[in-house]
Structures are given as C-alpha cells and as structure tokens.
Write a protein that holds these residues in place. Structure first.
Motif, PDB file in Angstrom:
ATOM      1  N   CYS A  68      86.494  59.353 -15.990  1.00  0.00           N
ATOM      2  CA  CYS A  68      85.575  58.306 -15.531  1.00  0.00           C
ATOM      3  C   CYS A  68      86.364  57.239 -14.792  1.00  0.00           C
ATOM      4  O   CYS A  68      87.470  56.882 -15.193  1.00  0.00           O
ATOM      5  CB  CYS A  68      84.839  57.700 -16.721  1.00  0.00           C
ATOM      6  SG  CYS A  68      83.833  56.256 -16.264  1.00  0.00           S
ATOM      7  N   VAL A  69      85.770  56.714 -13.747  1.00  0.00           N
ATOM      8  CA  VAL A  69      86.388  55.678 -12.927  1.00  0.00           C
ATOM      9  C   VAL A  69      86.690  54.421 -13.747  1.00  0.00           C
ATOM     10  O   VAL A  69      87.532  53.616 -13.403  1.00  0.00           O
ATOM     11  CB  VAL A  69      85.466  55.364 -11.719  1.00  0.00           C
ATOM     12  CG1 VAL A  69      84.175  54.697 -12.152  1.00  0.00           C
ATOM     13  CG2 VAL A  69      86.160  54.518 -10.674  1.00  0.00           C
TER      14      VAL A  69
ATOM     15  N   GLY B  15      83.890  61.205 -12.700  1.00  0.00           N
ATOM     16  CA  GLY B  15      82.721  61.338 -13.571  1.00  0.00           C
ATOM     17  C   GLY B  15      81.387  60.945 -12.975  1.00  0.00           C
ATOM     18  O   GLY B  15      80.370  61.584 -13.263  1.00  0.00           O
ATOM     19  N   TYR B  16      81.366  59.898 -12.157  1.00  0.00           N
ATOM     20  CA  TYR B  16      80.049  59.436 -11.684  1.00  0.00           C
ATOM     21  C   TYR B  16      79.366  60.444 -10.763  1.00  0.00           C
ATOM     22  O   TYR B  16      78.161  60.351 -10.526  1.00  0.00           O
ATOM     23  CB  TYR B  16      80.145  58.058 -11.010  1.00  0.00           C
ATOM     24  CG  TYR B  16      81.005  57.951  -9.773  1.00  0.00           C
ATOM     25  CD1 TYR B  16      80.498  58.240  -8.516  1.00  0.00           C
ATOM     26  CD2 TYR B  16      82.330  57.545  -9.867  1.00  0.00           C
ATOM     27  CE1 TYR B  16      81.288  58.127  -7.376  1.00  0.00           C
ATOM     28  CE2 TYR B  16      83.130  57.417  -8.740  1.00  0.00           C
ATOM     29  CZ  TYR B  16      82.611  57.709  -7.503  1.00  0.00           C
ATOM     30  OH  TYR B  16      83.397  57.607  -6.394  1.00  0.00           O
TER      31      TYR B  16
ATOM     32  N   ASN C 162      78.371  58.185 -21.135  1.00  0.00           N
ATOM     33  CA  ASN C 162      78.482  56.995 -20.299  1.00  0.00           C
ATOM     34  C   ASN C 162      77.288  56.901 -19.346  1.00  0.00           C
ATOM     35  O   ASN C 162      76.655  57.900 -19.047  1.00  0.00           O
ATOM     36  CB  ASN C 162      79.788  57.030 -19.497  1.00  0.00           C
ATOM     37  CG  ASN C 162      80.197  55.644 -19.033  1.00  0.00           C
ATOM     38  OD1 ASN C 162      80.025  54.669 -19.736  1.00  0.00           O
ATOM     39  ND2 ASN C 162      80.724  55.568 -17.827  1.00  0.00           N
TER      40      ASN C 162
HETATM   41 MO    MO Z   1      81.916  57.104 -15.010  1.00  0.00          MO
END
Ligand code: MO
Ligand code: MTE
Length: 256
Positions: free
Chosen positions: A131-132, A217-218, A77
């Motif tokens: 992940c958001v 995740g970010y 991503n």
């Molecule tokens: Mo993400």
C-alpha cells in the motif's frame, strides 16, 4: 515525505532524464503544490504511460512467496464494508445474485455470477500487497485470470484499457480503477474470490476483487461489479483512470 509522494518517487526513478533538470524534486514536499511542477509531472506521466513498455519488462512476474510467508492477518484498507441496502442484501445471500457485467469493446457482453467465475479455470498465487501508505501484507489469492474473462467476452482489438467498476461509494463517487491491456493479460492479474483458502472477506473486497500484482495497492479494485473495455480513459471519472488518480494525483501507473 508524505505518503502521496511515494509513487512519485518511483516515477522519478524511472524518468531519470527529465528529473535531472529538477534537482530539488525528490526532497521537497512543497514542490507538489506548485502548479508548474505538477504540470511537468503530469507530462512525465503521459510520457511514462507511452514508454513504459520500453523502460521495463511489463510481462515479468511479481515475486511469489510460500505459505510460511503468509501474514497472520491481511489488513484491510479503504472501504471495509460498502454502505447501502443493496450490498447488505447481497452479503446476506452469500452473493448468489451478484453479477459482474463485462461490457464496452467486447463482442459478447457478459453477466457473470460468482458460480460462473468459480467454474472458470483458476490460478492461486502468494504475493505481497504494497500500500502507498507504507504497509505490506502477504496473502494467498485464488481467482480467475482476467485474461480468461476478456477472452470469453471477445475483447476487441480497439480496447486499450480495462476499467473496474466497484460497488462502494467513497465520498462523491463509486470507486473505480483501470489498467492497460498488458496488465490485463498478465498471468498474475486475477479476479480473486478467495484469500488464504477462505472465501474473500467483505473487508477485503467480497465477492470479487482485482489482484494487479505489479502495481501498488490502490490499483487493486475491491467489490468489483463491472469490467469495461475502453479505447480511452477520457470520460472515466475525471480522465486519469482511477478514483485516487482523479482526486489526489496518485499515479495511474503505480508499478512496483
Ligand atoms: Mo492503499
Ligand atoms: N473498491 C475499493 N477498492 C479498493 C479500495 C477501496 O477503498 N475501495 N482501497 C484500495 C487500497 S488503497 C488498498 S491498499 C487496497 C486494500 O486492499 P485490502 O482491503 O484487501 O487490504 O484496496 C484498494 N482497492
């Protein structure tokens, strides 16, 4: 519910008292647009940053899984291939000349090659990446605990945050992220160079990416070429500690 609101919800769960005065907060997307509420939310984040130590056990381990739980494919991503000739040349050479600079509030600045990284003591863990944007994947990561790197560099007591500098440009800036010293020294916080027993694919951040298992995740910076110890996040980007935090109000502390 917009994806941007997802970390906000977690914040809401942790900051129950303040949110009780804003009963409409959890339901409404439009609220995010209102400057006054944004202000309150960002005050709340300051508060959260200061009090997270008491609100939760920051040293607790993220859940670890077994090989049978591994996702057949670990979805990439964000950046999947950093643009530019420099990265392409590094990739073509198998990242033999890639260096990770460890700088800032350290007694011994370091310039580590991937061979140096692999020569340090390693940790392998099977964890779930969230992940958001609403997807998850379970992968096995191998790398060096960030704490080992910081110890080798002699990180100073005045360091309060670790900033990760990435090689990929996204729009107007190179990607960057940061964490505090509790997460930096957390045993599952590793600089990973292998995924599922293979060398880290380019799409997942080769040659080296952060795993920050207690956060979304970010926060997990890919394509890392700089590790910087700082006393303050002021002066790092717009000052909120990360590429997305500075642009679309993702939370700096994205605890899961
Ligand atoms: Mo993400
Ligand atoms: N350098 C860099 N790191 C990054 C990103 C990115 O675009 N550039 N995307 C982030 C996001 S939103 C997620 S979910 C994860 C994705 O990691 P993956 O590509 O291994 O799935 O990387 C994070 N780290």
């Amino acid at each position: 519910m917009s994806e941007i609101l997802m970390p906000r919800r977690q914040w809401i769960a942790r900051a129950g008292g303040l949110v009780a005065t804003l009963p409409f907060l959890s339901a409404c997307d439009a609220i995010n647009e209102a400057p006054a509420v944004r202000k309150i939310l960002s005050m709340g984040e300051e508060m959260n940053r200061a009090s997270q130590r008491t609100l939760m056990d920051r040293d607790a381990l993220a859940r670890e899984f077994t090989r049978t739980d591994l996702s057949p494919y670990f979805r990439p991503n964000g950046t999947r291939l950093p643009a530019g000739a420099a990265y392409a040349a590094h990739a073509a050479a198998g990242f033999t000349d890639w260096r990770i600079k460890v700088t800032g509030l350290v007694a011994r600045p370091l310039s580590l090659s991937m061979a140096d990284i692999r020569a340090m003591s390693q940790r392998t863990q099977i964890t779930r990446h969230d992940c958001v944007e609403g997807w998850s994947a379970i992968g096995q990561w191998t790398g060096v605990p960030l704490g080992h790197i910081l110890a080798a560099a002699g990180v100073r007591d005045s360091a309060r945050y670790i900033v990760f500098r990435c090689a990929d440009r996204l729009g107007d800036a190179l990607y960057y992220e940061s964490c505090d010293m509790i997460d930096a020294r957390h045993p599952q916080t590793i600089m990973a160079w292998a995924l599922n027993d293979a060398v880290l694919p380019i799409a997942n951040g080769a040659p080296l990416r952060l795993r920050l298992e207690r956060q979304l995740g970010y926060k997990h910076a890919k394509y890392v070429e700089g590790i910087e110890a700082v006393a303050s996040l002021e002066g790092i980007g717009a000052g909120k500690g990360g590429y997305w935090e500075d642009r679309i109000d993702y939370e700096w502390y994205a605890g899961i």
